[in-house]
Design a protein around this motif. Structure first.
Motif, short mmCIF file in Angstrom:
data_model
loop_
_atom_site.label_atom_id
_atom_site.label_comp_id
_atom_site.label_asym_id
_atom_site.label_seq_id
_atom_site.Cartn_x
_atom_site.Cartn_y
_atom_site.Cartn_z
N PRO A 3 23.13 -10.69 13.41
CA PRO A 3 23.26 -9.19 13.59
C PRO A 3 22.95 -8.55 12.20
CG PRO A 3 25.30 -10.57 13.09
CD PRO A 3 24.33 -11.66 13.02
N TYR A 4 22.46 -7.13 12.59
CA TYR A 4 22.03 -6.31 11.80
C TYR A 4 23.30 -5.90 10.89
CZ TYR A 4 20.67 -2.03 9.47
OH TYR A 4 20.20 -1.14 8.48
N GLU A 5 23.07 -6.08 9.33
CA GLU A 5 23.80 -5.79 8.39
C GLU A 5 23.33 -4.73 7.45
OE1 GLU A 5 27.07 -8.15 5.87
OE2 GLU A 5 24.92 -8.71 5.39
N SER A 6 24.16 -3.40 7.53
CA SER A 6 23.54 -2.34 6.78
C SER A 6 23.73 -2.88 5.43
CB SER A 6 24.09 -0.97 7.15
OG SER A 6 25.42 -1.13 6.71
N HIS A 7 22.89 -1.90 4.26
CA HIS A 7 23.31 -1.98 2.86
C HIS A 7 24.88 -2.26 2.34
CE1 HIS A 7 22.27 -2.08 -1.45
NE2 HIS A 7 23.04 -0.99 -1.24
N ILE A 8 25.26 -0.71 2.96
CA ILE A 8 26.60 -0.93 2.67
C ILE A 8 27.67 -1.90 3.29
CG2 ILE A 8 28.76 0.76 2.87
CD1 ILE A 8 26.49 1.84 1.11
N GLU A 9 27.44 -2.32 4.14
CA GLU A 9 28.13 -3.48 4.95
C GLU A 9 28.21 -4.64 4.04
OE1 GLU A 9 26.48 -3.14 8.87
OE2 GLU A 9 28.18 -2.21 9.85
N ARG A 10 26.89 -4.95 3.64
CA ARG A 10 26.63 -6.17 2.85
C ARG A 10 27.32 -6.06 1.46
NH1 ARG A 10 23.28 -7.03 -1.17
NH2 ARG A 10 22.07 -5.33 -0.88
#
Length: 127
Positions: A3-10
């Motif tokens: 699933p896509y993970e944004s920079h902030i989420e990472r």
């Protein structure tokens, strides 16, 4: 497929894995959201938490108007007429300087009253 993970989420996920969110003050407790009727609850709470006085957060004209509303009672402790006159003349000077300040055209045109020093001294004498 990942699933896509944004920079902030990472960054949040990695910090959680390192334990940086463990043992935070207030963890597991409900948030104190203040009074639902007060739209400024959050800033008042922040000022209290930081030990700050909110007087500097209001426009100078409002502080001056509040000061004027306290006269002559706030002058009660002054023992000489010269001292009372000095306080009142200082207040009037600050009002005049405030009137020279540029105003935001989107705000209402508020002015603080210039006080009649002689009349206020007479009221002070009655106290």
């Amino acid at each position: 497929m990942q699933p896509y993970e944004s920079h902030i989420e990472r960054l949040i996920r990695e910090a959680t894995e390192r334990g940086e969110f463990d043992n935070l003050r207030g963890a597991g407790k409900p948030l104190d959201l203040g009074s639902p009727d007060d739209p400024d609850w959050w800033i008042k709470q922040k000022l209290r938490a930081e030990g700050l006085d909110g007087a500097g957060a209001v426009p100078a004209v409002l502080s001056l108007r509040k000061e004027a509303a306290g006269f002559p009672e706030s002058l009660r402790e002054i023992r000489t007429e010269a001292g009372v006159r000095t306080v009142l003349e200082d207040y009037n000077d600050r009002c005049r300087r405030d009137r020279l300040m540029p105003r935001d055209p989107k705000t209402p045109p508020l002015v603080a009253p210039i006080l009649d020093v002689d009349a206020m001294v007479a009221r002070w004498r009655q106290l």
